[in-house]
Write an enzyme that holds these catalytic residues in place. Structure first.
Site, mmCIF file in Angstrom:
data_model
loop_
_atom_site.group_PDB
_atom_site.id
_atom_site.type_symbol
_atom_site.label_atom_id
_atom_site.label_comp_id
_atom_site.label_asym_id
_atom_site.label_seq_id
_atom_site.Cartn_x
_atom_site.Cartn_y
_atom_site.Cartn_z
ATOM 1 N N ASP A 227 0.878 -1.163 0.000
ATOM 2 C CA ASP A 227 0.000 0.000 0.000
ATOM 3 C C ASP A 227 0.917 1.215 0.000
ATOM 4 O OD1 ASP A 227 -2.080 1.777 0.018
ATOM 5 O OD2 ASP A 227 -3.161 0.823 1.662
HETATM 6 C C1 BGC Z 1 -4.993 3.317 0.096
HETATM 7 C C2 BGC Z 1 -5.072 2.363 -1.071
HETATM 8 C C3 BGC Z 1 -4.890 3.127 -2.348
HETATM 9 C C4 BGC Z 1 -3.562 3.844 -2.313
HETATM 10 C C5 BGC Z 1 -3.288 4.663 -3.539
HETATM 11 C C6 BGC Z 1 -3.751 4.173 0.038
HETATM 12 O O1 BGC Z 1 -3.828 5.200 0.981
HETATM 13 O O2 BGC Z 1 -5.030 2.596 1.296
HETATM 14 O O3 BGC Z 1 -6.309 1.712 -1.055
HETATM 15 O O4 BGC Z 1 -5.002 2.264 -3.436
HETATM 16 O O5 BGC Z 1 -3.561 4.730 -1.215
HETATM 17 O O6 BGC Z 1 -4.067 5.799 -3.560
#
Ligand code: BGC
Length: 767
Positions: A227
């Site tokens: 993530d």
């Molecule tokens: C989120 C993800 C997301 C990623 C990119 C993170 O903060 O938890 O779900 O895909 O950011 O934006």
């Protein structure tokens, strides 16, 4: 060039660079070898492709804002979810996006979870089926999916550091199966790790999760991506199985990898495995055929259809559907400003948004539609607004009260703090209902809310969820009966927050969230404890009625490994065409380990004309009967009886049948020195060894204790009952005579005999 030959030509620096993002949304390219970069963008309910690719949270290109996962799952319609996935894939391809970051397959452990609107269900079977459908749809367009957040992102509170502490069985039976199903069946191009820790290690650096389970056991061949910002130590994460760190650039991480390989800290084979996966991903992305221009109008229509099919009619005294005549008092700010999605990374810039108020007026030209705002954007109590709304309601034939949880309450990054609606909305509902008996509440939230303070005072409640850009039109369709509601809850509506499974251990303390409720989450918990709920899992009303009949398993008895087909008939007994979500639960009648009362193992969405019947056939494989037994470290199905329960919801079972598993899973002997008499007798081999000796052992014991005769007084207790839960070793130790083998030697000889025949069948009914 094929990925393996490419790998051979890459320098160490190039390999390291490939394992760390180049920008917020891009992987590194290797221009000299024509390895293209891969472009990713958020999902999951649309495409959030930022205009300037160097920005993280900037406005994105317009794309269709589809209903969020809570709504899609409530449709229980895998074909529909696949269609939505296809549309998202088409839009992604047209925007040059190679991988869409979704779907989310985490389990809703508490209704307060901030991302619940992005997740499918409290049930792993339903969540898994939905994830498969979504991924299949997206990937059918040559665009990859990113199954996320692996694993146990069940709360946003302290999400970057919280340690979700769950036992092995809870992981295997509740939190991992949706991921497992999606990985094995849909093969997502990427899997994204969660921010949190699981059992002590950050998910991005968690070898048991990423390497042992995901890559080895489930045979996952795609790319494991972090993530955004979830990696603390790049080399540790690579060694644990994390192929790609995002976002980029990460010059320090690249250097760390190069140094670690140089000084022997990191085996180059680990790096090569990650790079090969990344090269395959780049190759897949570059093979996509030319993108077709998505049809925005068709996708909007799909968003509207999907939203309508996900809406759940929670209660209805017959006021719905509306006849579209007379004065319609439309009350509540969300009728004008609908809550179509939650906050955070999934936030879409919609191509357009249907306004419920306008859609209603357009769909009911014969009605006089009048509007009062009822509550304001800041959610503070506003008696004047309520007063005006009450006046309007009093003079109308029907009042529709629109209430919503806004993005400031439902968002990624933080949890909800309460189950209830804002007090201003509760006051509005109650006062309008007091003035107008035909008051219908339209809920617009991304999860269950507490309806208790007012649900008995209103005529009907329709849950519209975070319904996407077509939700306004969909609401009009359902309220006016143009679409017969067919959604069912993918999560339980509890009576009170205090009743919820994780109430005592959520959100955790001192950085740890112990999952003390274990696998008893959602209906598994309410069933087991006999806790009454407001609306059960799988509940949802229709404007017609369905009857269930003739449940027939294909065979009364079967063996572990057989697929058991189960058929039953659903009939539409009402006047309107409609769709029913028929659900099949399996109950293990008796088992060695405590199991949920019942578990969802199959479902079908059946469309029926008035009077029509359809035969539904569902297939149950071995996992439908098995549980994870940590003593064996595997899935175990025990011989014996299972009940098949078919119904309209978890709390409305209509048909039952009992089937027998003749041969359960063959298991190795796990008897050991500490095993009790009961455990010896429960094991087929142990029983064969112990039973012939039992009389002599018990007789000897009696004699030694001075109660030689059968039936003689033995200090007021049942001797056999006393011995059953005592280790065989302790029982034999009563004999302290100096001749012959010791108790240890006798038990060891019996253990050797019991272990001699390898795998055998476990008995289900314990003595
Ligand atoms: C989120 C993800 C997301 C990623 C990119 C993170 O903060 O938890 O779900 O895909 O950011 O934006």
């Amino acid at each position: 060039m094929d990925p393996k030959s490419l790998l051979a030509q890459l320098t160490l620096e190039e390999k390291a660079a490939l394992c760390c993002g180049a920008g917020p949304w891009t992987t590194a390219e290797v221009a000299r070898l024509e390895v293209p970069r891969v472009f990713v963008a958020d999902g999951p309910h649309g495409v959030r492709r930022v205009v300037d690719e160097h920005a993280m949270a900037q406005t994105s290109l317009p794309s269709t804002d589809f209903p969020t996962a809570v709504s899609l799952a409530s449709s229980w319609d895998t074909a529909l979810v696949r269609e939505v996935g296809e549309a998202i894939g088409r839009e992604a391809a047209a925007q040059g996006v190679d991988v869409v970051l979704g779907p989310g397959a985490n389990i809703k452990r508490t209704p307060l979870g901030g991302r619940n609107f992005e997740y499918f269900s409290e049930d792993p079977y339903l969540a898994g089926e939905m994830a498969v459908a979504w991924i299949d749809g997206v990937q059918s367009r040559g665009v990859g999916a990113s199954l996320k957040h692996f694993a146990l992102n069940n709360q946003e509170f302290q999400r970057n550091v919280i340690d979700a502490v769950a036992d092995e069985r809870t992981l295997r039976e509740l939190y991992l199966p949706a991921f497992e199903t999606a990985v094995r069946r849909a093969r997502p191009w990427t899997v994204m790790t969660a921010y949190n820790k699981v059992n002590g290690a950050l998910c991005a650096q968690n070898a048991p999760l990423l390497t042992d389970i995901l890559k080895q056991e489930w045979d996952y061949q795609g790319v494991v991506v972090s993530d955004w910002g979830a990696v603390r130590e790049r080399v540790a994460s690579l060694a644990a199985g994390l192929d790609l760190e995002m976002p980029g650039p990460r010059p320090r991480g690249v250097r760390r990898i190069v140094d670690a390989v140089g000084n022997g800290e990191l085996d180059v084979a680990v790096l090569d495995d990650a790079v090969l996966r990344l090269l395959r991903l780049a190759a897949r992305a570059s093979h996509r055929s030319a993108a077709e221009e998505p049809d925005a109008a068709a996708h909007h229509a799909l968003a509207r259809r999907a939203a309508a099919d996900g809406m759940v009619l929670l209660s209805n005294d017959g006021t719905l559907p509306l006849d579209g005549r007379g004065t319609l008092a439309v009350i509540g700010r969300s009728a004008e400003h609908p809550h179509t999605q939650g906050g955070g990374s999934s936030h879409i810039n919609p191509t357009r948004v249907d306004i419920p108020l306008e859609a209603l007026a357009a769909a009911a030209p014969d009605a006089e539609v009048r509007y009062a705002e009822g509550w304001g954007a800041d959610l503070s109590p506003q008696p004047e607004r309520i007063l005006a709304a009450v006046e309007l309601a009093r003079r109308a034939e029907v009042a529709l009260v629109f209430v919503a949880l806004p993005g400031s309450i439902e968002s990624e990054g933080y949890d909800r703090t309460e189950l209830g609606l804002p007090p201003a909305q509760v006051a509005l509902i109650r006062q309008v209902a007091a003035a107008q008996p035909r008051t219908v509440v339209v809920l617009n939230s991304g999860g269950a809310v507490d309806v208790s303070p007012w649900v008995d005072e209103v005529a009907a409640v329709l849950q519209g969820w975070t319904m996407g850009q077509g939700g306004g039109g969909a609401l009009a369709d359902v309220l006016l009966g143009r679409v017969n509601p067919s959604g069912k809850l993918a999560e339980t509506y509890p009576l009170r927050l205090e009743d919820t499974p994780a109430y005592l251990s959520y959100p955790g303390e001192n950085g740890r969230a112990p999952y003390t409720e274990g696998l008893f989450v959602g209906y598994r918990y309410y069933d087991a404890r006999g806790v009454p709920v407001r609306f059960g899992f799988g509940h949802g009303l229709s404007y017609t009625r369905f009857a269930y009949a003739e449940l027939e398993p294909a065979a009364p008895a079967f063996d572990d490994g057989d697929v058991l087909r189960v058929a039953f008939t659903v009939t539409n007994r009402g006047e309107r065409a409609g769709k029913e979500v028929a659900q099949l639960y399996v109950r293990d009648v008796a088992s060695r380990l405590r199991r949920p009362v019942k578990e969802l193992k199959g479902f079908a969405k059946v469309a029926l004309e008035p009077g029509e019947s359809k035969r539904v056939t569902l297939a149950l494989d071995r996992r439908a009967f098995a549980y994870w037994d940590p003593a064996y470290g595997r899935w175990v199905a025990e011989a014996g009886e299972f009940e098949l329960l078919v119904g309209a919801s978890a709390t409305d079972i209509r048909l039952r049948a009992t089937v027998t598993m003749r041969q359960g899973t063959a298991l190795p002997c796990i008897l050991r020195r500490e095993s009790t008499i009961r455990e010896w007798l429960a094991d087929e081999r142990g029983r064969a060894v112990l039973e012939p000796l039992m009389d002599a052992i018990v007789g000897g014991l009696r004699a030694g204790m001075g109660a030689a005769e059968e039936g003689a007084e033995f200090i007021g207790m049942d001797l056999m009952g006393f011995l059953m839960d005592m280790p065989l070793l302790n029982v034999l130790s009563f004999d302290q005579s100096e001749d012959g083998p010791t108790a240890e030697e006798r038990v060891d000889a019996m253990l050797a005999a019991a272990h001699a025949d390898g795998a055998a069948l476990h008995r289900k009914e314990l003595p």
